[in-house]
Design an enzyme around this catalytic site. Structure first.
Site, PDB file in Angstrom:
ATOM      1  CB  ALA A  66     -10.717  -5.535  -4.632  1.00  0.00           C
ATOM      2  N   GLY A 105     -14.517  -3.488  -1.731  1.00  0.00           N
ATOM      3  CA  GLY A 105     -15.271  -4.546  -2.405  1.00  0.00           C
ATOM      4  C   GLY A 105     -16.001  -5.451  -1.435  1.00  0.00           C
ATOM      5  CD  GLU A 108     -17.698  -1.575  -4.149  1.00  0.00           C
ATOM      6  OE1 GLU A 108     -18.050  -0.792  -5.058  1.00  0.00           O
ATOM      7  OE2 GLU A 108     -16.584  -2.122  -4.105  1.00  0.00           O
ATOM      8  CD  GLU A 128     -13.468   1.112  -2.614  1.00  0.00           C
ATOM      9  OE1 GLU A 128     -14.077   0.038  -2.716  1.00  0.00           O
ATOM     10  OE2 GLU A 128     -13.719   1.945  -1.718  1.00  0.00           O
TER      11      GLU A 128
HETATM   12  N1  T1G Z   1      -5.683  -6.718  -0.562  1.00  0.00           N
HETATM   13  C1  T1G Z   1      -4.540  -7.412  -0.387  1.00  0.00           C
HETATM   14  N2  T1G Z   1      -3.869  -7.531   0.807  1.00  0.00           N
HETATM   15  C2  T1G Z   1      -4.417  -6.906   1.851  1.00  0.00           C
HETATM   16  C3  T1G Z   1      -5.620  -6.150   1.744  1.00  0.00           C
HETATM   17  C4  T1G Z   1      -6.265  -6.075   0.467  1.00  0.00           C
HETATM   18  N3  T1G Z   1      -7.408  -5.400   0.280  1.00  0.00           N
HETATM   19  N4  T1G Z   1      -5.896  -5.640   2.964  1.00  0.00           N
HETATM   20  C5  T1G Z   1      -4.914  -6.071   3.794  1.00  0.00           C
HETATM   21  N5  T1G Z   1      -4.030  -6.826   3.139  1.00  0.00           N
HETATM   22  C6  T1G Z   1      -2.850  -7.490   3.712  1.00  0.00           C
HETATM   23  C7  T1G Z   1      -1.782  -6.493   4.165  1.00  0.00           C
HETATM   24  O1  T1G Z   1      -0.927  -6.163   3.118  1.00  0.00           O
HETATM   25  C8  T1G Z   1      -1.072  -7.289   5.249  1.00  0.00           C
HETATM   26  O2  T1G Z   1      -0.195  -8.191   4.623  1.00  0.00           O
HETATM   27  C9  T1G Z   1      -2.195  -8.091   5.884  1.00  0.00           C
HETATM   28  O3  T1G Z   1      -3.253  -8.133   4.908  1.00  0.00           O
HETATM   29  C10 T1G Z   1      -2.730  -7.473   7.122  1.00  0.00           C
HETATM   30  O4  T1G Z   1      -3.063  -6.131   6.857  1.00  0.00           O
HETATM   31  C11 T1G Z   1     -13.703  -3.191  -6.195  1.00  0.00           C
HETATM   32  C12 T1G Z   1     -11.451  -1.476  -5.772  1.00  0.00           C
HETATM   33  C13 T1G Z   1      -8.223  -4.561   6.655  1.00  0.00           C
HETATM   34  C14 T1G Z   1      -8.118  -2.613   8.119  1.00  0.00           C
HETATM   35  O5  T1G Z   1      -8.404  -0.558   1.044  1.00  0.00           O
HETATM   36  O6  T1G Z   1      -7.253  -1.164   5.490  1.00  0.00           O
HETATM   37  O7  T1G Z   1     -12.039  -3.070  -2.763  1.00  0.00           O
HETATM   38  O8  T1G Z   1       1.910  -7.255   5.494  1.00  0.00           O
HETATM   39  O9  T1G Z   1      -1.303  -5.119   8.346  1.00  0.00           O
HETATM   40  O10 T1G Z   1      -3.668  -3.293  10.554  1.00  0.00           O
HETATM   41  O11 T1G Z   1     -14.424  -1.316  -5.046  1.00  0.00           O
HETATM   42  O12 T1G Z   1      -5.428  -3.995   6.036  1.00  0.00           O
HETATM   43  O13 T1G Z   1       0.852  -9.210   6.591  1.00  0.00           O
HETATM   44  O14 T1G Z   1       1.858  -9.447   4.308  1.00  0.00           O
HETATM   45  O15 T1G Z   1      -3.125  -3.694   7.343  1.00  0.00           O
HETATM   46  O16 T1G Z   1      -5.196  -5.262  11.015  1.00  0.00           O
HETATM   47  C15 T1G Z   1     -10.346  -1.615  -0.490  1.00  0.00           C
HETATM   48  C16 T1G Z   1      -7.231  -2.308   2.951  1.00  0.00           C
HETATM   49  C17 T1G Z   1      -9.567  -2.296  -1.559  1.00  0.00           C
HETATM   50  C18 T1G Z   1      -8.658  -2.091   2.835  1.00  0.00           C
HETATM   51  C19 T1G Z   1      -6.589  -4.561   8.487  1.00  0.00           C
HETATM   52  N6  T1G Z   1      -9.931  -2.117   0.796  1.00  0.00           N
HETATM   53  N7  T1G Z   1      -6.840  -2.962   4.176  1.00  0.00           N
HETATM   54  O17 T1G Z   1      -5.637  -3.752   9.085  1.00  0.00           O
HETATM   55  O18 T1G Z   1      -3.654  -5.365   9.136  1.00  0.00           O
HETATM   56  S1  T1G Z   1      -9.998  -1.618  -3.131  1.00  0.00           S
HETATM   57  C20 T1G Z   1      -8.972  -1.508   1.479  1.00  0.00           C
HETATM   58  C21 T1G Z   1      -6.844  -2.295   5.356  1.00  0.00           C
HETATM   59  C22 T1G Z   1     -11.532  -2.301  -3.477  1.00  0.00           C
HETATM   60  C23 T1G Z   1     -13.538  -2.379  -4.932  1.00  0.00           C
HETATM   61  C24 T1G Z   1     -12.208  -1.804  -4.706  1.00  0.00           C
HETATM   62  C25 T1G Z   1      -6.280  -3.026   6.515  1.00  0.00           C
HETATM   63  C26 T1G Z   1      -7.343  -3.698   7.412  1.00  0.00           C
HETATM   64  P1  T1G Z   1       1.166  -8.537   5.288  1.00  0.00           P
HETATM   65  P2  T1G Z   1      -2.700  -4.980   7.929  1.00  0.00           P
HETATM   66  P3  T1G Z   1      -4.500  -4.396  10.063  1.00  0.00           P
END
Ligand code: T1G
Length: 692
Positions: A66, A105, A108, A128
């Protein structure tokens, strides 16, 4: 190819429709992506000639979750229930084609599809829990139906990614396709689905694995016991456990409702707000205001480490782990052999724990070259000095290094406190000198304070930060001041802790309050672990502090079986009646009238001066932003991530509350509590520290 919206395209390959998401950087499930997915799939499903649909993402990854930035904001765009309707509820088989990281998400959404194919390098996960949340789009209801309850709980509670091979093994994906051929592979799979008349397979209908767990509450009891220590102080994990239990006990749609409500209830919690703040804070640290992201960095092909003690050895392991050859230098043969043996022993222990193959130990040890003369460092691209914490000794090393090291080498000091400019000043190349402050154990702790000297050149800074990322560290850029960011703030807490045990508390009272607040241990247990005799010398000791008295009595901490605490064979700490008497006698000698001290005063006295010092650090420009300070404390000092860090915590409780208390303490206890002007300013302007 037709555009469905700004981030979604719809194309055709014969009877197969392809919905392509393209929303850099990670195709996060933003409102636009949800709308595009809903409308694209609905349009494809409505086309009579379409027999199957492929959902695929452009760029470096499948949907990585998400859009975290949307949480806490008014909901807009397609809902997850709508998506569930057009995906899982769709009339035609939908195949998710996965590369990169299908997380949260995103995973999912893939589980809402009827089939999943992936390239071998793909990763999957439900992280999450790391954001103080639980999966909110069916992950807790669908995953156990595929993998079984225990595996699903492990995936959800660890939040850790798993591989495509494991996904195939656990029935999460239906096929792996050739690396780099995802689209073709997915179309091939869709072709097979059509040709073999495979119907849409809805995970919601797969109940065999959850029925197997029905009537076995012991499964959840065991997991609750196993994770209790890891999740001390955290809230979300209990909701995750309950959601999976509901998946076992209740019909699918009721389970979905309860999961959704539990997810929505967690979004506004302090813990989730803190953990989401930390997610972005750990990504901001790499952005340095005056160092452009495209500045040329120096190649680091060979690293030199001076000093094979605990720090030198741990530091070396980071580079060996990254495949970078290391030359480690010591003054004495014995010390050198001990240092190299410790590195090998550490690796052997990792092998014993099954976290490394024995062959990998040999690979790493082959990259390590021991030496007894600084001259062997002449071809290193980076040299890190990790000798005894004494300015004269360090300056002597840097003078020699300046003569030996090659012209464009980076010269770094692992000092924890000392002035980098004074060290750089003895060389003819201060622009090449900086601090790389690792935290013990250096091969484990994620934090690296990169200390920018007054003359350190920008390419050196960029190179050190990039190297930090390469060796799996979080690099935080800090300025030259005593103790940099972490230790400078720690000093405030330690000072107050020492005063509190004279005024009326006992070491174990202070430690209990700090431990209950969420840190792994309190100041006195930490001192006992590190050793009370760091920087202490028998010759100059004058029984002028409790610590000196304990050292004189050979109570030097865990290593001597006694310090502030008494320790049994298993090194379990026990409050010491003898130490209590020492403290009472010492306070009486000092004429200190002891008084009862409440827990909230202990907490405020330990934490608020740290926050105040953090404000001074920002004022002086020794840290770029408040969130950098929080990243230092979370990754270097065990500050609980669910409290966001000292500066975030100040914003959470209200900077005005911290200011008021500091002013009270200043009146009753003195100038060391004088509020930083920056803190005064933040309160006056009703701002937050994190917005600075
Ligand atoms: N939302 C918004 N921005 C995100 C994002 C996300 N989910 N994931 C990454 N970014 C932005 C990050 O801030 C950065 O921005 C750029 O993308 C590159 O990320 C309903 C509730 C995917 C493994 O927790 O683990 O889904 O600094 O530097 O090292 O059940 O990002 O360039 O401006 O980390 O290659 C669950 C989170 C959400 C995954 C890539 N998902 N992301 O790593 O790049 S909750 C996560 C990561 C959810 C549902 C629920 C990593 C990555 P900027 P990066 P990276």
């Amino acid at each position: 190819m037709t555009a469905v919206n700004s981030v979604t395209d719809l194309s055709r390959a014969g009877e197969i429709a392809v919905v392509t998401i393209n929303s850099p950087p990670v195709n996060a499930l933003s409102a636009d992506v949800r709308n595009g997915l809903r409308d694209g799939v609905a349009k494809a499903a409505a086309a009579p000639e379409v027999k199957a649909i492929v959902v695929i993402c452009a760029g470096r990854t499948f949907i990585a979750g998400a859009d975290i930035a949307e949480f806490g904001k008014p909901p807009r765009g397609a809902t997850l229930l709508e998506l569930q309707g057009v995906l899982e509820g769709g009339p035609k088989p939908i195949i998710a084609a996965i590369h990169g990281t299908a997380l949260g998400g995103g995973f999912e959404i893939a589980l809402m599809c009827h089939y999943r194919v992936a390239v071998p390098s793909a990763k999957f996960g439900l992280p999450e829990i790391k954001l103080g949340l639980i999966p909110g789009a069916g992950g807790t209801q669908r995953l156990p139906r595929l993998t079984g309850v225990e595996k699903a709980l492990d995936i959800i509670l660890s939040g850790a990614p798993f591989s495509a091979q494991e996904a195939l093994q656990w029935g999460v994906v239906d096929a792996l396709v050739e690396e780099g051929q995802l689209r073709e592979g997915a179309l091939g799979f869709a072709r097979k689905v059509i040709d073999t008349h495979m119907l849409p397979r809805k995970i919601r209908d797969l109940n065999e694995k959850i029925e197997a767990a029905r009537g076995h509450p012991e499964i959840f009891e065991k997991v609750r016991r196993d994770y209790a220590k890891k999740f001390r102080g955290f809230e979300a994990w209990q909701s995750a456990l309950r959601a999976v239990q509901v998946a076992v006990d209740l019909p699918f749609d009721e389970g979905m409702k309860l999961e959704r409500q539990a997810f929505l209830d967690l979004i506004p919690t302090e813990q989730s707000r803190a953990q989401r703040y930390v997610f972005f804070a750990e990504r901001k640290v790499w952005k340095i205001a005056d160092v452009p992201e495209d500045i040329p960095v120096l190649p680091i092909r060979k690293v030199g480490v001076i000093g094979a003690g605990t720090m030198g050895g741990g530091i070396s392991m980071n580079f060996l782990n990254a495949g970078i050859p290391v030359t480690i230098v010591e003054a004495e043969q014995d010390a050198l052999e001990r240092g190299v043996a410790t590195i090998r022993r550490n690796y052997d222990n990792t092998v014993k724990k099954g976290r490394m193959a024995a062959a990998d130990v040999e690979t790493r040890m082959r990259l390590l070259s021991p030496g007894l003369d600084l001259g062997v460092l002449s071809d290193c691209d980076l040299v890190i000095e990790a000798v005894y914490e004494d300015m004269a000794i360090k300056q002597d090393v840097f003078r020699k290094l300046d003569r030996i090291a090659k012209k464009d080498a980076i010269l770094a000091s692992n000092t924890s406190y000392l002035n980098i400019d004074e060290i750089a000043g003895v060389t003819g190349r201060p622009e090449s000198v900086l601090g790389m402050h690792f935290f013990s154990p250096a091969n484990v702790m994620r934090l690296l304070e990169v200390v920018r000297g007054a003359k350190t050149a920008k390419p050196m800074i960029a190179t050190a930060m990039q190297l930090a990322r390469k060796i799996g560290k979080i690099g935080v850029l800090v300025g030259v001041c005593h103790g940099f960011v972490g230790n400078r703030m720690l000093h405030q807490r330690q000072r107050e802790a020492q005063k509190l045990i004279l005024e009326g508390a006992m070491p174990w009272d202070v430690d209990r309050v700090i431990y209950d607040f969420g840190l792994p241990m309190g100041p006195f247990a930490m001192s006992d672990l590190a050793g009370l005799d760091i920087g202490w010398s028998k010759a100059t000791s004058k029984s002028s502090t409790i610590r000196e008295i304990l050292c004189e009595m050979d109570r030097r901490g865990q290593k001597t079986g006694a310090g502030y605490y008494d320790y049994d064979e298993a090194r379990h700490a026990k409050p010491s009646a003898l130490v209590e008497k020492i403290i009472l006698d010492f306070a009486a000698e000092q004429g200190i009238k002891r008084r009862p001290i409440a827990d909230d005063e202990i907490l405020a006295r330990c934490i608020y001066p740290m926050i105040n010092e953090g404000a001074k650090i920002l004022e002086e420009g020794k840290a770029q932003r408040a969130s950098d300070i929080d990243v230092v404390w979370i990754n270097g000092y065990g500050w609980p991530v669910y409290r966001g860090g000292p500066m975030f915590y100040a914003d959470l409780i209200g900077p005005e509350k911290v200011l008021t208390k500091l002013k009270q303490f200043e009146v009753t206890m003195g100038a060391e509590f004088k509020p930083a002007p920056l803190l005064e300013g933040v309160v006056a302007e009703k701002k937050r520290l994190q917005d600075l």
